[in-house]
Design a protein around this motif. Structure first.
Motif, short mmCIF file in Angstrom:
data_model
loop_
_atom_site.label_atom_id
_atom_site.label_comp_id
_atom_site.label_asym_id
_atom_site.label_seq_id
_atom_site.Cartn_x
_atom_site.Cartn_y
_atom_site.Cartn_z
N GLY A 74 -15.65 -64.54 26.51
CA GLY A 74 -16.40 -63.43 27.04
C GLY A 74 -17.89 -63.69 26.98
O GLY A 74 -18.34 -64.80 26.64
N GLY A 75 -18.68 -62.64 27.26
CA GLY A 75 -20.14 -62.78 27.28
C GLY A 75 -20.70 -63.19 25.93
O GLY A 75 -21.60 -64.04 25.85
N ARG A 76 -20.20 -62.60 24.86
CA ARG A 76 -20.71 -62.94 23.53
C ARG A 76 -20.37 -64.37 23.16
O ARG A 76 -21.19 -65.10 22.57
N ASP A 77 -19.14 -64.82 23.52
CA ASP A 77 -18.77 -66.23 23.27
C ASP A 77 -19.71 -67.16 24.01
O ASP A 77 -20.13 -68.20 23.48
N LEU A 78 -20.04 -66.78 25.23
CA LEU A 78 -20.93 -67.62 26.03
C LEU A 78 -22.29 -67.77 25.36
O LEU A 78 -22.86 -68.87 25.31
N GLU A 79 -22.80 -66.68 24.82
CA GLU A 79 -24.09 -66.71 24.13
C GLU A 79 -24.02 -67.54 22.85
O GLU A 79 -24.96 -68.28 22.52
N ASN A 80 -22.88 -67.43 22.15
CA ASN A 80 -22.76 -68.09 20.84
C ASN A 80 -22.23 -69.52 20.93
O ASN A 80 -22.15 -70.22 19.91
N GLY A 81 -21.81 -69.95 22.13
CA GLY A 81 -21.23 -71.28 22.26
C GLY A 81 -19.89 -71.40 21.56
O GLY A 81 -19.57 -72.43 20.97
N THR A 82 -19.06 -70.32 21.66
CA THR A 82 -17.75 -70.29 21.00
C THR A 82 -16.67 -69.91 22.00
O THR A 82 -16.96 -69.49 23.13
N ILE A 83 -15.43 -70.04 21.57
CA ILE A 83 -14.28 -69.64 22.39
C ILE A 83 -13.13 -69.27 21.47
O ILE A 83 -13.00 -69.81 20.37
N GLU A 84 -12.34 -68.30 21.90
CA GLU A 84 -11.16 -67.90 21.11
C GLU A 84 -9.97 -68.75 21.52
O GLU A 84 -9.68 -68.90 22.71
N VAL A 85 -9.30 -69.32 20.53
CA VAL A 85 -8.14 -70.17 20.75
C VAL A 85 -6.92 -69.53 20.09
O VAL A 85 -6.92 -69.32 18.87
N LYS B 291 -4.75 -66.90 15.99
CA LYS B 291 -5.90 -67.21 16.84
C LYS B 291 -7.15 -67.34 15.97
O LYS B 291 -7.23 -66.79 14.86
N GLU B 292 -8.10 -68.11 16.47
CA GLU B 292 -9.36 -68.29 15.78
C GLU B 292 -10.46 -68.54 16.80
O GLU B 292 -10.20 -68.98 17.92
N THR B 293 -11.67 -68.22 16.37
CA THR B 293 -12.84 -68.49 17.21
C THR B 293 -13.48 -69.79 16.73
O THR B 293 -13.79 -69.93 15.54
N VAL B 294 -13.66 -70.73 17.66
CA VAL B 294 -14.19 -72.04 17.31
C VAL B 294 -15.39 -72.36 18.19
O VAL B 294 -15.55 -71.78 19.27
N THR B 295 -16.21 -73.28 17.74
CA THR B 295 -17.36 -73.70 18.54
C THR B 295 -16.89 -74.61 19.66
O THR B 295 -15.84 -75.24 19.58
N LEU B 296 -17.71 -74.71 20.70
CA LEU B 296 -17.37 -75.55 21.83
C LEU B 296 -17.67 -77.03 21.57
O LEU B 296 -17.25 -77.88 22.37
N ASP B 297 -18.35 -77.32 20.48
CA ASP B 297 -18.62 -78.72 20.16
C ASP B 297 -17.31 -79.46 19.90
O ASP B 297 -16.53 -79.07 19.03
#
Length: 496
Positions: A366-377, A385-391
């Protein structure tokens, strides 16, 4: 999209759970033809993956695909007595070739003047039509071996049907090979059994027991039937694949001989082997849960789905701009990916739909993930499920898919091990078989004893294992029913 009325739980009614899941997950539905099914696009996509993976393995063994007729002259079946006896009650017969308007004005009727000179059988299996063809292909040892397979449908007029597990018409592959020697044919039958076991364990993540069938359970017309047996979550066994050593029975029935290197005419040696859409039933009943399908990643038509959560078109485009390079890299690595940008359903509805359909990994941004560079998997096998960085997200997801694949197999294997046990007395057996699972028991090797056990308990010998099951030893003993000598334990179970 699916119907999200809650599934009946497995503990409440396993059979009802299965039937509901097949329909609600958009795999298949009953057709207008008694005992036949419509395989829906999502269910057929899974079957296509099964086809693709098996077909590749077959071709690595030198097999070539061909196609043989659907209709078989009735006289062909009568040439091999045991074969026709095994299939006689399941045969659908074509007797006429034309319809006509009903003289009484009630639709159409069979034209009595269009009766076939010889009735035709809709193939229940193809040994007879194929061996009548092989007679035209084989004259010398130089023509051998012939390694053919066909992907097709067959019809067996089942009285009690169940989607995927037992239908009047079903899809399958049937391999038919011809060899110059007994040893070569037997080796090839065993080789194809290993191909099936490799596929079912490493792609479908279903642990199997490799074995040979007892004489009572052999394929009609075979000298030996090799099989892989799997245990479903309700403790019942399911035969996941068979490979048959046919000896020279069909070659003799159709007079298929070849001139050997020694300049002598000899009958050809044969095998046949097959798996069917029954594997879809095995897949469902091995891995799925009360929330729906659980698909091992190696088999899933969609391995990863991305569900963008957005309020504006601009926000959607920003999410896609960030994720498309990641998805492109995953696609290059062979990952099957879907991006769901439809606005017809809410994200929550989509999450439930992909959970029901067993997609192994769900990504949400979502928008917040986009700002934080994260994604829910979210992973389907554990429902966590967990939220992880896109790195390094590509490597993480590739690793996760393999982890889910392994977990599906390990979970199924743990269940089988926990529900496999030795049994030494017939009285004990009668009680233990009610609990389900695989019972390792001594048997005196006679069809009479085997038939008595089946009549009194509904249990059958699933196989005589080719090697001892993990944690157990091969050892001689005495039959639990008659007390006569037994060389080793065999696997009994209630089966589908």
């Amino acid at each position: 999209m699916a119907n999200f009325q809650k599934l009946t739980s497995r503990s409440e009614d396993y059979s009802k759970w299965y039937n509901e899941l097949v329909v609600k997950a958009d795999l298949a539905e009953q057709s207008a033809v008694r005992g036949c099914m419509v395989i829906k696009p999502y269910g057929y996509a899974i079957w296509e993956t099964i086809q693709h993976e098996l077909d590749r393995r077959f071709k690595e063994q030198g097999v070539k695909n061909a196609y043989f007729p659907l209709l078989i002259p009735k006289s062909f079946l009568s040439r091999e007595a045991e074969h026709v006896e095994g299939f006689a009650k399941e045969c659908a017969v074509v007797t006429h070739h034309r319809l006509m308007n009903d003289p009484n004005g009630k639709g159409v009727v069979v034209d009595p003047n269009a009766k076939l000179e010889e009735e035709l059988i809709i193939r229940p299996t193809s040994e007879t039509i194929i061996w009548s063809t092989y007679k035209n292909w084989i004259s010398s040892y130089r023509d051998l071996p012939i390694l053919c397979n066909q992907w097709c449908n067959v019809m067996r007029w089942e009285m009690r049907t169940r989607l995927f597990l037992r239908t009047a018409e079903f899809l399958w592959q049937e391999g038919h090979t011809a060899h110059a020697t007994k040893e070569e044919a037997e080796d090839y039958a065993r080789k194809m059994l290993d191909v099936y076991a490799d596929f079912v364990e490493n792609v479908m993540a279903i642990p199997v027991v490799k074995g040979v069938k007892s004489p009572n359970e052999r394929f009609a017309g075979a000298l030996n039937t090799y099989c892989i047996e799997a245990m479903m979550q309700d403790g019942k066994a399911l035969q996941a694949g068979t490979s048959h050593f046919l000896g020279q029975n069909f070659a003799k029935s159709f007079d298929v001989q070849f001139l050997s290197k020694e300049n002598k005419y000899e009958y050809v040696w044969a095998t046949s082997w097959g798996v069917s859409t029954r594997l879809m039933g095995a897949l469902i009943m091995t891995h799925s849960d009360d929330n729906g399908l659980v698909l091992p990643p190696h088999l899933a038509p969609i391995q990863i789905v991305l569900v963008p959560i957005y309020k504006t078109e601009e926000q959607l485009n920003a999410i896609l701009d960030r994720m498309n390079p990641v998805l492109d890299n995953l696609k290059k690595a062979g990952v099957r990916i879907k991006v769901d940008t439809t606005d017809k359903y809410t994200p929550g509805y989509k999450f439930a739909d992909y959970e029901l359909k067993g997609v192994p990994v769900r990504l949400a941004m979502g928008g917040r993930d986009l700002e934080n560079g994260t994604i829910e998997v979210a992973r389907r096998d554990t429902l966590t499920k967990e939220t992880v960085t896109l790195d390094g997200i590509e490597e993480k997801l590739l690793s996760l898919l393999e982890e889910i694949q392994k977990n599906c197999y390990d979970k199924a294997l743990r269940y089988r091990i926990a529900n496999t046990r030795e049994c030494n007395s017939y009285e004990e057996f009668k009680e233990e078989i009610k609990k389900g699972g695989f019972l390792l028991c001594h048997w005196d090797g006679t069809p009479e004893t085997e038939e008595r056990i089946k009549e009194e308990t509904k249990a059958t010998i699933r196989c005589i294992p080719l090697e001892a099951l993990p944690g157990y030893k091969e050892e001689p003993g005495v039959c639990m029913v008659t007390g006569k000598p037994s060389p080793r334990r065999v696997v009994f179970a209630i089966a589908y």
